[in-house]
Motif scaffolding. Sequence first.
Motif, PDB file in Angstrom:
ATOM      1  N   LYS A  71      -3.303   0.647   5.787  1.00  0.00           N
ATOM      2  CA  LYS A  71      -4.767   0.662   5.723  1.00  0.00           C
ATOM      3  C   LYS A  71      -5.233   0.577   4.265  1.00  0.00           C
ATOM      4  O   LYS A  71      -6.150  -0.180   3.943  1.00  0.00           O
ATOM      5  N   ASN A  72      -4.597   1.345   3.386  1.00  0.00           N
ATOM      6  CA  ASN A  72      -4.950   1.304   1.963  1.00  0.00           C
ATOM      7  C   ASN A  72      -4.729  -0.089   1.378  1.00  0.00           C
ATOM      8  O   ASN A  72      -5.552  -0.580   0.597  1.00  0.00           O
ATOM      9  N   ASP A  85      -1.375   4.804   7.068  1.00  0.00           N
ATOM     10  CA  ASP A  85      -2.349   4.962   5.994  1.00  0.00           C
ATOM     11  C   ASP A  85      -2.036   4.044   4.824  1.00  0.00           C
ATOM     12  O   ASP A  85      -2.943   3.514   4.183  1.00  0.00           O
ATOM     13  N   ALA A  86      -0.761   3.845   4.537  1.00  0.00           N
ATOM     14  CA  ALA A  86      -0.372   2.934   3.462  1.00  0.00           C
ATOM     15  C   ALA A  86      -0.831   1.512   3.775  1.00  0.00           C
ATOM     16  O   ALA A  86      -1.349   0.812   2.903  1.00  0.00           O
ATOM     17  N   GLU A 110      -7.527  -2.475   2.917  1.00  0.00           N
ATOM     18  CA  GLU A 110      -8.877  -2.153   2.437  1.00  0.00           C
ATOM     19  C   GLU A 110      -9.039  -2.434   0.943  1.00  0.00           C
ATOM     20  O   GLU A 110     -10.098  -2.868   0.503  1.00  0.00           O
ATOM     21  N   THR A 111      -7.993  -2.228   0.174  1.00  0.00           N
ATOM     22  CA  THR A 111      -8.066  -2.552  -1.246  1.00  0.00           C
ATOM     23  C   THR A 111      -8.107  -4.063  -1.456  1.00  0.00           C
ATOM     24  O   THR A 111      -8.896  -4.563  -2.271  1.00  0.00           O
ATOM     25  N   GLY A 147       0.834  -1.195   0.000  1.00  0.00           N
ATOM     26  CA  GLY A 147       0.000   0.000   0.000  1.00  0.00           C
ATOM     27  C   GLY A 147       0.864   1.238   0.000  1.00  0.00           C
ATOM     28  O   GLY A 147       1.988   1.216   0.511  1.00  0.00           O
ATOM     29  N   SER A 175       0.874   5.731   0.464  1.00  0.00           N
ATOM     30  CA  SER A 175       0.196   6.899   1.000  1.00  0.00           C
ATOM     31  C   SER A 175       1.151   8.075   0.954  1.00  0.00           C
ATOM     32  O   SER A 175       2.365   7.903   1.089  1.00  0.00           O
TER      33      SER A 175
END
Length: 70
Positions: free
Chosen positions: A24-25, A21-22, A28-29, A13, A15
Motif C-alpha cells: 500500500k505504501n 502495508d508495504a 500510494e507513494t 514499499g 512497513s
Amino acid sequence: MSDSIYRVTEVIGTSTTSWEDAAKNAVETAAKTLRDLRVGEIVKLDVTIEDGRVTHYRTRVNISFKYEAE
C-alpha cells in the motif's frame, strides 16, 4: 476505443507492520508522482532482520501506468 501503451516500473514499499502495508505504501507513494496507475503486481516479498527479529516488511511491486497521448 483507441490503442493504449503502458509502462511498467518497479517500486519497493516498506512497513514495520505487514507486507500488505508495504505494498500500500509503495502504490500510494508512486501515485503522488505517476498518473493513471492501472495494475500492481507483487513480484517479491522479503523482510529485514535485526537481532533475530523481523524489523521491516518489504514488498516489491511492478506498477503499470498509461502513457498520455500527445
